[in-house]
Every structure is written in C-alpha cells, then in structure tokens.
Design an enzyme around this catalytic site. Structure first.
Site, PDB file in Angstrom:
ATOM      1  N   ASP A  92       0.860  -1.196   0.000  1.00  0.00           N
ATOM      2  CA  ASP A  92       0.000   0.000   0.000  1.00  0.00           C
ATOM      3  C   ASP A  92       0.895   1.245   0.000  1.00  0.00           C
ATOM      4  OD1 ASP A  92      -2.027   1.839   0.411  1.00  0.00           O
ATOM      5  OD2 ASP A  92      -2.637   1.047   2.369  1.00  0.00           O
ATOM      6  N   LYS A  94       0.961   3.953  -1.991  1.00  0.00           N
ATOM      7  CA  LYS A  94       0.349   5.265  -2.271  1.00  0.00           C
ATOM      8  C   LYS A  94       1.346   6.210  -2.937  1.00  0.00           C
ATOM      9  CE  LYS A  94      -3.054   5.061   1.501  1.00  0.00           C
ATOM     10  NZ  LYS A  94      -2.540   3.997   2.373  1.00  0.00           N
ATOM     11  N   ASN A 100       8.607   9.883 -13.599  1.00  0.00           N
ATOM     12  CA  ASN A 100      10.014   9.464 -13.582  1.00  0.00           C
ATOM     13  C   ASN A 100      10.469   9.066 -12.180  1.00  0.00           C
ATOM     14  OD1 ASN A 100      12.626   9.191 -14.988  1.00  0.00           O
ATOM     15  ND2 ASN A 100      13.233  10.782 -13.534  1.00  0.00           N
TER      16      ASN A 100
HETATM   17  P1  5BU Z   1      -7.226  -0.253  10.124  1.00  0.00           P
HETATM   18  O1  5BU Z   1      -6.375  -0.728  11.225  1.00  0.00           O
HETATM   19  O2  5BU Z   1      -8.276  -1.276   9.681  1.00  0.00           O
HETATM   20  O3  5BU Z   1      -7.806   1.116  10.354  1.00  0.00           O
HETATM   21  O4  5BU Z   1      -6.203  -0.115   8.881  1.00  0.00           O
HETATM   22  C1  5BU Z   1      -6.577   0.364   7.637  1.00  0.00           C
HETATM   23  C2  5BU Z   1      -5.471   0.201   6.624  1.00  0.00           C
HETATM   24  O5  5BU Z   1      -5.916   0.677   5.363  1.00  0.00           O
HETATM   25  C3  5BU Z   1      -4.203   0.974   6.923  1.00  0.00           C
HETATM   26  O6  5BU Z   1      -3.115   0.190   6.462  1.00  0.00           O
HETATM   27  C4  5BU Z   1      -4.305   2.240   6.108  1.00  0.00           C
HETATM   28  O7  5BU Z   1      -3.044   2.694   5.654  1.00  0.00           O
HETATM   29  C5  5BU Z   1      -5.119   1.774   4.921  1.00  0.00           C
HETATM   30  N1  5BU Z   1      -5.993   2.808   4.349  1.00  0.00           N
HETATM   31  C6  5BU Z   1      -7.047   3.380   5.010  1.00  0.00           C
HETATM   32  O8  5BU Z   1      -7.271   3.093   6.181  1.00  0.00           O
HETATM   33  N2  5BU Z   1      -7.857   4.284   4.382  1.00  0.00           N
HETATM   34  C7  5BU Z   1      -7.663   4.648   3.097  1.00  0.00           C
HETATM   35  O9  5BU Z   1      -8.437   5.434   2.544  1.00  0.00           O
HETATM   36  C8  5BU Z   1      -6.571   4.049   2.425  1.00  0.00           C
HETATM   37  C9  5BU Z   1      -5.772   3.131   3.056  1.00  0.00           C
HETATM   38 BR1  5BU Z   1      -6.282   4.489   0.682  1.00  0.00          BR
END
Ligand code: 5BU
Length: 273
Positions: A92, A94, A100
């Site tokens: 993840d 992002k 480049n």
């Molecule tokens: P949680 O512990 O269930 O809250 O973790 C959520 C995961 O999803 C965490 O790794 C975030 O970086 C990821 N995430 C998120 O929570 N919301 C978003 O919009 C995005 C990624 Br894109």
C-alpha cells in the site's frame, strides 16, 4: 446482467490484467474477499500474521516501510507464504510523485517493491504521468495498479471531480489499472463523457475503513461494516487491520470478517456460488 450481480469468477474473464484475473479467480476458489492490513513494525510479527491468516485471506496488505528490521529475507518469506496459502501481496505504497520518480521508487531503493508486490496503488493527484511511469515497470512483470479514488478518513479531499478524474485515468489505462481504492462502486461516466463502451468494463474495488466493533479511531479513521461495504456500496474486497490484529485471537477474528464479507457477497450475487 449488472456487474454487481456477476460472480468474482465471471468477472475474471473481463480483465486483461493478469493480476486482476488471478485475484478474482482466487477469491472465488478460496471463497474469501478479506484482505488483512498488517500494519506492524517487526518482521517476526508481520510473518506471524501472514502465516496465521494466510488460509483466510485473498490479499495480504503491507506498509513495508514501517518494518524496523526489514530485509530481503522478509519478502522472500512473504512470497513463499503467498504461494503456500494462495494469496496476493499488496504493498500500500500510495505513490504520489511524477512518473520518472515513481518509476524508481517502485523498482529500486531499499524495497524493490515491483519485484515482490503483485498489487500497488497510486494517487491520481500528479496526473497521468504517475500511471505511465509505474506501468513501465509493472506491466512487464504482470503487476496491477489500483488508483486511490477515495479515502476512508474524515475530511478526505479525494471526492467530487477529483474522484471522477481518477475514474477517467483508470479507463485510459485499463491494461495496468484494474481497480480502485474507494468507498463505493463509482459511476464510470462523468458529465460530458462518451457512454458507448459501458458493457463489461469491470473494475475491482478494494475498501479500507472496515470494522465490526469500532466506529473509528482518534486520528480520523472511519469504519463501516463488511455488509455496508460489499452489499450496500458494491465494493469487492474488505481491508481490515486493527479489527483483526488489534487484540484477541487473530485467526478467530479473521474467520469472522471472512464470513461476514462472504455472506454479503453471496447476498449481492444472489447466492450463485
Ligand atoms: P485499520 O487498522 O483497519 O484502520 O487499517 C486500515 C489500513 O488501510 C491501513 O493500512 C491504512 O493505511 C489503509 N488505508 C485506510 O485506512 N484508508 C484509506 O483510505 C486508504 C488506506 Br487508501
């Protein structure tokens, strides 16, 4: 037939991207739409979670840059676990820079993400060059990209015309972009778009911000239930982090989320599986 009521297996053939096909086929085979977000900071803990939850998940989501003792052995072992338990790996990352730069961030550096992560994601913020740069690296390796169309956090700026542009960017790069991180299935056509290609144009929606108990955290995270995400919002994969590894028996928790996600999916497709 609406894409919403097609099974994951039926939708696999609609994708040219090999990672998308593999994902939809394995979800069908394993009967799971659960992805675990393992946001832990030690190699041993990350591997422990992958080993314990491998049988229940379709995707293992990582933030590899938070692991204090990262080394190549960690990714070698993760890839071996992915093979053994039949799941995909999603870093993840992002990405959010110019084409480049992201090319190098994806292929090189400490992590060599493209060499082991089946799926990664990018913000559409910099414009289409970000997709083109990542595609140069990822497509020859058979990888797939998700665009961040929306976020789960309170006050997110990814909405309205920004989200609509993310969809257009994905549609122009369907060989590599096979879906979105989003909170709901999105309309493919914004105002002024041609509507002559609808048909079977399919995208996979992976959705974070999923929890059965908590409503959110103190830093803006907002949770919805698997049923809201899969049935009411038409998304495909539930991403669950602290709801699973945040305490108690993690395998038991994963089974609970898996069952809830799968029941919502069966209800959506009309129990064809
Ligand atoms: P949680 O512990 O269930 O809250 O973790 C959520 C995961 O999803 C965490 O790794 C975030 O970086 C990821 N995430 C998120 O929570 N919301 C978003 O919009 C995005 C990624 Br894109």
């Amino acid at each position: 037939m609406s894409l919403l009521t097609k099974t994951y297996a039926e939708r696999a053939s609609l994708h040219a991207n090999p990672t998308a096909k593999r994902l939809l086929e394995l979800m069908d085979r394993k009967q799971t739409n659960l992805s675990v977000a393992a946001d832990v900071t030690s190699k041993a803990e990350l591997l422990r979670i992958a080993e314990a939850l491998g049988p229940y998940i379709c995707v293992f989501k990582t933030h590899i840059d938070i692991v204090d003792d990262f080394d190549q052995d960690l990714v070698d072992r993760l890839v071996a676990l992915a093979k053994e338990h039949d799941f995909l790996i999603f870093e993840d990352r992002k990405f959010a820079d110019i084409g480049n730069t992201v090319k190098h961030q994806y292929a090189s550096g400490v992590y060599h993400i493209a060499s082991w992560s089946d799926i990664t994601n990018a913000h559409p913020l910099p414009g289409e060059g970000i997709v083109k740069g990542l595609k140069e690296v990822g497509l020859p390796l058979g990888r797939g990209l998700l665009l961040l169309a929306e976020m789960s956090s309170a006050g997110s700026l990814a909405k309205g015309s920004y989200t609509a542009e993310a969809v257009r960017m994905a549609r122009r790069n369907r060989d590599f972009v096979f879906g979105f991180i989003g909170q709901r299935r999105l309309p493919l056509h914004g105002e002024g778009d041609k509507i002559d290609e609808e048909g079977d144009e399919d995208y996979v929606y992976m959705t974070p911000g999923v929890g059965l108990e908590a409503k959110g955290d103190s830093l803006g995270q907002q949770y919805r239930t698997p049923r809201q995400v899969i049935l009411e919002s038409g998304c495909d994969v539930i991403i669950v982090g602290r709801g699973i590894y945040g305490g108690g028996d993690i395998a038991e928790k994963a089974r609970t989320y898996r069952e809830a996600g799968w029941a919502a999916y069966l209800e959506r497709v009309g129990s064809k599986n």
